[in-house]
Design a protein around this motif. Structure first.
Motif, PDB file in Angstrom:
ATOM      1  N   GLY A 231       0.777  -1.234   0.000  1.00  0.00           N
ATOM      2  CA  GLY A 231       0.000   0.000   0.000  1.00  0.00           C
ATOM      3  C   GLY A 231       0.810   1.285   0.000  1.00  0.00           C
ATOM      4  O   GLY A 231       0.584   2.173  -0.842  1.00  0.00           O
ATOM      5  N   PRO A 232       1.777   1.451   0.905  1.00  0.00           N
ATOM      6  CA  PRO A 232       2.527   2.718   0.948  1.00  0.00           C
ATOM      7  C   PRO A 232       3.317   3.013  -0.328  1.00  0.00           C
ATOM      8  O   PRO A 232       3.365   4.166  -0.766  1.00  0.00           O
ATOM      9  N   THR A 233       3.928   2.000  -0.934  1.00  0.00           N
ATOM     10  CA  THR A 233       4.702   2.268  -2.156  1.00  0.00           C
ATOM     11  C   THR A 233       3.780   2.431  -3.368  1.00  0.00           C
ATOM     12  O   THR A 233       4.109   3.175  -4.295  1.00  0.00           O
ATOM     13  N   ARG A 234       2.639   1.760  -3.354  1.00  0.00           N
ATOM     14  CA  ARG A 234       1.671   1.979  -4.429  1.00  0.00           C
ATOM     15  C   ARG A 234       1.207   3.431  -4.409  1.00  0.00           C
ATOM     16  O   ARG A 234       1.129   4.085  -5.456  1.00  0.00           O
ATOM     17  N   GLU A 235       0.919   3.965  -3.231  1.00  0.00           N
ATOM     18  CA  GLU A 235       0.482   5.348  -3.117  1.00  0.00           C
ATOM     19  C   GLU A 235       1.616   6.311  -3.438  1.00  0.00           C
ATOM     20  O   GLU A 235       1.394   7.374  -4.017  1.00  0.00           O
ATOM     21  N   LEU A 236       2.838   5.944  -3.070  1.00  0.00           N
ATOM     22  CA  LEU A 236       3.993   6.781  -3.410  1.00  0.00           C
ATOM     23  C   LEU A 236       4.136   6.894  -4.923  1.00  0.00           C
ATOM     24  O   LEU A 236       4.322   7.994  -5.456  1.00  0.00           O
ATOM     25  N   ALA A 237       4.049   5.771  -5.620  1.00  0.00           N
ATOM     26  CA  ALA A 237       4.121   5.787  -7.087  1.00  0.00           C
ATOM     27  C   ALA A 237       2.992   6.622  -7.665  1.00  0.00           C
ATOM     28  O   ALA A 237       3.190   7.426  -8.594  1.00  0.00           O
ATOM     29  N   ALA A 238       1.790   6.463  -7.117  1.00  0.00           N
ATOM     30  CA  ALA A 238       0.634   7.224  -7.610  1.00  0.00           C
ATOM     31  C   ALA A 238       0.834   8.721  -7.405  1.00  0.00           C
ATOM     32  O   ALA A 238       0.480   9.536  -8.276  1.00  0.00           O
ATOM     33  N   ALA A 239       1.408   9.114  -6.252  1.00  0.00           N
ATOM     34  CA  ALA A 239       1.655  10.541  -5.994  1.00  0.00           C
ATOM     35  C   ALA A 239       2.647  11.111  -7.011  1.00  0.00           C
ATOM     36  O   ALA A 239       2.457  12.227  -7.521  1.00  0.00           O
ATOM     37  N   MET A 240       3.698  10.357  -7.303  1.00  0.00           N
ATOM     38  CA  MET A 240       4.664  10.807  -8.304  1.00  0.00           C
ATOM     39  C   MET A 240       4.010  10.917  -9.669  1.00  0.00           C
ATOM     40  O   MET A 240       4.254  11.875 -10.417  1.00  0.00           O
ATOM     41  N   MET A 241       3.163   9.971  -9.993  1.00  0.00           N
ATOM     42  CA  MET A 241       2.498   9.967 -11.291  1.00  0.00           C
ATOM     43  C   MET A 241       1.503  11.120 -11.421  1.00  0.00           C
ATOM     44  O   MET A 241       1.361  11.710 -12.492  1.00  0.00           O
ATOM     45  N   ARG A 242       0.823  11.454 -10.318  1.00  0.00           N
ATOM     46  CA  ARG A 242      -0.102  12.598 -10.366  1.00  0.00           C
ATOM     47  C   ARG A 242       0.661  13.896 -10.626  1.00  0.00           C
ATOM     48  O   ARG A 242       0.205  14.748 -11.400  1.00  0.00           O
ATOM     49  N   GLU A 243       1.804  14.052  -9.972  1.00  0.00           N
ATOM     50  CA  GLU A 243       2.613  15.250 -10.215  1.00  0.00           C
ATOM     51  C   GLU A 243       3.107  15.293 -11.653  1.00  0.00           C
ATOM     52  O   GLU A 243       3.082  16.351 -12.305  1.00  0.00           O
ATOM     53  N   ALA A 244       3.556  14.148 -12.166  1.00  0.00           N
ATOM     54  CA  ALA A 244       4.049  14.089 -13.541  1.00  0.00           C
ATOM     55  C   ALA A 244       2.933  14.392 -14.542  1.00  0.00           C
ATOM     56  O   ALA A 244       3.150  15.078 -15.550  1.00  0.00           O
ATOM     57  N   GLN A 245       1.736  13.902 -14.267  1.00  0.00           N
ATOM     58  CA  GLN A 245       0.602  14.178 -15.151  1.00  0.00           C
ATOM     59  C   GLN A 245       0.310  15.677 -15.209  1.00  0.00           C
ATOM     60  O   GLN A 245       0.030  16.222 -16.282  1.00  0.00           O
ATOM     61  N   ALA A 246       0.392  16.336 -14.066  1.00  0.00           N
ATOM     62  CA  ALA A 246       0.154  17.787 -14.039  1.00  0.00           C
ATOM     63  C   ALA A 246       1.189  18.518 -14.887  1.00  0.00           C
ATOM     64  O   ALA A 246       0.860  19.461 -15.619  1.00  0.00           O
ATOM     65  N   VAL A 247       2.445  18.081 -14.816  1.00  0.00           N
ATOM     66  CA  VAL A 247       3.511  18.682 -15.629  1.00  0.00           C
ATOM     67  C   VAL A 247       3.221  18.461 -17.109  1.00  0.00           C
ATOM     68  O   VAL A 247       3.244  19.397 -17.920  1.00  0.00           O
ATOM     69  N   ALA A 248       2.937  17.211 -17.464  1.00  0.00           N
ATOM     70  CA  ALA A 248       2.711  16.875 -18.871  1.00  0.00           C
ATOM     71  C   ALA A 248       1.524  17.637 -19.451  1.00  0.00           C
ATOM     72  O   ALA A 248       1.578  18.136 -20.581  1.00  0.00           O
ATOM     73  N   GLU A 249       0.448  17.737 -18.683  1.00  0.00           N
ATOM     74  CA  GLU A 249      -0.734  18.434 -19.186  1.00  0.00           C
ATOM     75  C   GLU A 249      -0.469  19.924 -19.362  1.00  0.00           C
ATOM     76  O   GLU A 249      -1.022  20.552 -20.272  1.00  0.00           O
ATOM     77  N   LYS A 250       0.395  20.500 -18.517  1.00  0.00           N
ATOM     78  CA  LYS A 250       0.803  21.897 -18.716  1.00  0.00           C
ATOM     79  C   LYS A 250       1.527  22.060 -20.057  1.00  0.00           C
ATOM     80  O   LYS A 250       1.497  23.132 -20.671  1.00  0.00           O
ATOM     81  N   LEU A 251       2.195  20.984 -20.503  1.00  0.00           N
ATOM     82  CA  LEU A 251       2.951  21.021 -21.753  1.00  0.00           C
ATOM     83  C   LEU A 251       2.114  20.572 -22.949  1.00  0.00           C
ATOM     84  O   LEU A 251       2.638  20.403 -24.052  1.00  0.00           O
ATOM     85  N   THR A 304       5.191  23.970 -12.326  1.00  0.00           N
ATOM     86  CA  THR A 304       4.317  22.962 -11.743  1.00  0.00           C
ATOM     87  C   THR A 304       5.044  22.283 -10.585  1.00  0.00           C
ATOM     88  O   THR A 304       6.133  21.742 -10.769  1.00  0.00           O
ATOM     89  N   PRO A 305       4.491  22.289  -9.376  1.00  0.00           N
ATOM     90  CA  PRO A 305       5.177  21.677  -8.228  1.00  0.00           C
ATOM     91  C   PRO A 305       5.354  20.165  -8.393  1.00  0.00           C
ATOM     92  O   PRO A 305       4.432  19.470  -8.839  1.00  0.00           O
ATOM     93  N   THR A 306       6.532  19.666  -8.012  1.00  0.00           N
ATOM     94  CA  THR A 306       6.797  18.220  -8.058  1.00  0.00           C
ATOM     95  C   THR A 306       7.519  17.784  -6.772  1.00  0.00           C
ATOM     96  O   THR A 306       8.595  17.183  -6.832  1.00  0.00           O
ATOM     97  N   PRO A 307       6.959  18.051  -5.591  1.00  0.00           N
ATOM     98  CA  PRO A 307       7.684  17.769  -4.346  1.00  0.00           C
ATOM     99  C   PRO A 307       8.002  16.296  -4.121  1.00  0.00           C
ATOM    100  O   PRO A 307       9.095  15.956  -3.636  1.00  0.00           O
ATOM    101  N   THR A 308       7.080  15.404  -4.461  1.00  0.00           N
ATOM    102  CA  THR A 308       7.318  13.976  -4.236  1.00  0.00           C
ATOM    103  C   THR A 308       8.392  13.459  -5.193  1.00  0.00           C
ATOM    104  O   THR A 308       9.301  12.723  -4.791  1.00  0.00           O
ATOM    105  N   ILE A 309       8.296  13.851  -6.452  1.00  0.00           N
ATOM    106  CA  ILE A 309       9.307  13.432  -7.434  1.00  0.00           C
ATOM    107  C   ILE A 309      10.677  13.963  -7.025  1.00  0.00           C
ATOM    108  O   ILE A 309      11.687  13.249  -7.100  1.00  0.00           O
ATOM    109  N   GLN A 310      10.725  15.205  -6.563  1.00  0.00           N
ATOM    110  CA  GLN A 310      12.006  15.792  -6.157  1.00  0.00           C
ATOM    111  C   GLN A 310      12.611  15.048  -4.974  1.00  0.00           C
ATOM    112  O   GLN A 310      13.829  14.844  -4.923  1.00  0.00           O
ATOM    113  N   ALA A 311      11.794  14.621  -4.033  1.00  0.00           N
ATOM    114  CA  ALA A 311      12.309  13.897  -2.865  1.00  0.00           C
ATOM    115  C   ALA A 311      12.907  12.554  -3.274  1.00  0.00           C
ATOM    116  O   ALA A 311      14.013  12.190  -2.839  1.00  0.00           O
ATOM    117  N   ILE A 312      12.201  11.821  -4.120  1.00  0.00           N
ATOM    118  CA  ILE A 312      12.705  10.519  -4.576  1.00  0.00           C
ATOM    119  C   ILE A 312      13.933  10.710  -5.467  1.00  0.00           C
ATOM    120  O   ILE A 312      14.901   9.931  -5.403  1.00  0.00           O
TER     121      ILE A 312
END
Length: 336
Positions: A231-251, A304-312
């Motif tokens: 569960g925790p790593t699945r949600e971690l991956a999902a959080a990174m993916m949500r941030e990445a989606q926001a970046v991509a959609e801005k582009l 576009t903020p990417t705090p989770t991606i930046q931490a990993i």
């Protein structure tokens, strides 16, 4: 067509062997044991069903000047290895030579021919100082998305794990004669090779998983299945993916599948070690900038903020640095 395969590894070997078996003129750019094995015995391909095929007509050269101008140059290296081949790469170029980038992650050419406010921007994370862009004209580039998994068992021998799809596309979405010819050659060789109208959107769907699952696996030494079912790593991956989606959609990117569908696809692969985890275990350089650092940079560019991606990214960068400094490798092994 005349093909030069720059990178005689798992994917390059798979492509080159099949193209040669389909009657194309294939030259591998190789070194050391790979060079010797290919010239002595050709390339042996073990297909997904276990059948073996022998591409005896391929040749390998160490110096690109020995190969001469080609119709297509297939770059099947890792992203951080491209700079190493630049000094000699132009020996493969004729007036109409296309360079097909079969590389994971965000490519150096991402903003080339991309209409809008970011057109022509340079990505420092994947091309510091614009060195690659200076050596390879954007007019030559054809993008490609690599879906198959294969393994180089030994020099000159590749085993296909699964998949045979290589999407190809012009950077501006045009359906040109050359990209049609490339698609036809790949299909003749037994690949699925659709011409993508929007190569960047397709690129992001694959990157969506790579930017999350690869660094998480490198840090945790877990397989795709383990990451998705904890569960925790699945949600971690999902959080990174949500941030990445926001970046991509801005582009300007539009995702044709949902985030949960992408995670489910990764889970379905099973107990597979990502390429980045395999690199950690073998002490090889990590594809970190192309897969993760580039997304952090795109976040800054698009505000576009990417705090989770930046931490990993920070944690995995330190791991990569430590392994490089110690010339070490890191693997989890069961106690006897």
């Amino acid at each position: 067509m005349r093909f030069a395969v720059v990178g005689a590894g798992a994917i390059g070997g798979y492509l080159g062997a099949r193209l040669a078996l389909a009657g194309e003129d294939v030259t591998f750019i190789a070194r050391n044991r790979n060079l010797e094995a290919i010239n002595a015995r050709g390339f042996r391909l073990i297909e997904e069903d276990g059948s073996e095929r022998h591409a005896s007509t391929v040749r390998a050269v160490q110096r690109m000047t020995e190969a001469g101008p080609q119709d297509a140059v297939l770059l099947t290296l890792k992203a951080h290895q491209v700079r190493d081949v630049l000094p000699d790469l132009r020996a493969l170029f004729g007036p109409q030579t296309m360079v097909v980038t079969m590389i994971n992650g965000i490519p150096w050419w991402y903003f080339h021919k991309l209409a809008g406010p970011y057109e022509g921007r340079q990505l420092e994370s994947v091309d510091p100082g614009g060195v690659i862009a200076q050596h390879i004209e954007p007019e030559r580039i054809v993008g490609s998305i690599v879906y198959p998994a294969s393994e180089l068992l030994e020099p000159g021998v590749v085993k296909v794990i699964e998949g045979n799809r290589f999407s190809v596309g012009e950077l501006d979405g045009a359906r040109s004669e050359r990209v049609e010819a490339l698609s036809q050659a790949l299909m003749k060789a037994g690949f699925k090779a659709p011409v993508a109208r929007d190569i960047r959107s397709e690129l992001w769907v694959k990157l969506w998983g790579n930017l999350s699952f690869n660094p998480i696996s490198a840090l945790t030494h877990a397989t795709l299945e383990q990451i998705c079912r904890f569960g925790p790593t699945r949600e971690l991956a999902a959080a990174m993916m949500r941030e990445a989606q926001a970046v991509a959609e801005k582009l300007g990117v539009r995702f044709k599948i949902t985030l949960e569908q992408r995670i489910a696809g990764a889970e379905a692969v099973g107990s597979h070690k990502t390429s980045m985890l395999q690199d950690v275990e073998h002490g090889r350089a990590l594809e970190l900038e192309a897969l993760v650092g580039s997304v952090v940079e795109l976040g800054r560019i698009s505000e576009t903020p990417t705090p989770t991606i930046q931490a990993i990214y920070a944690a995995t960068s330190l791991l990569a640095r430590t392994l490089a400094e110690q010339r070490g490798r890191l693997a989890v092994q069961a106690q006897p």
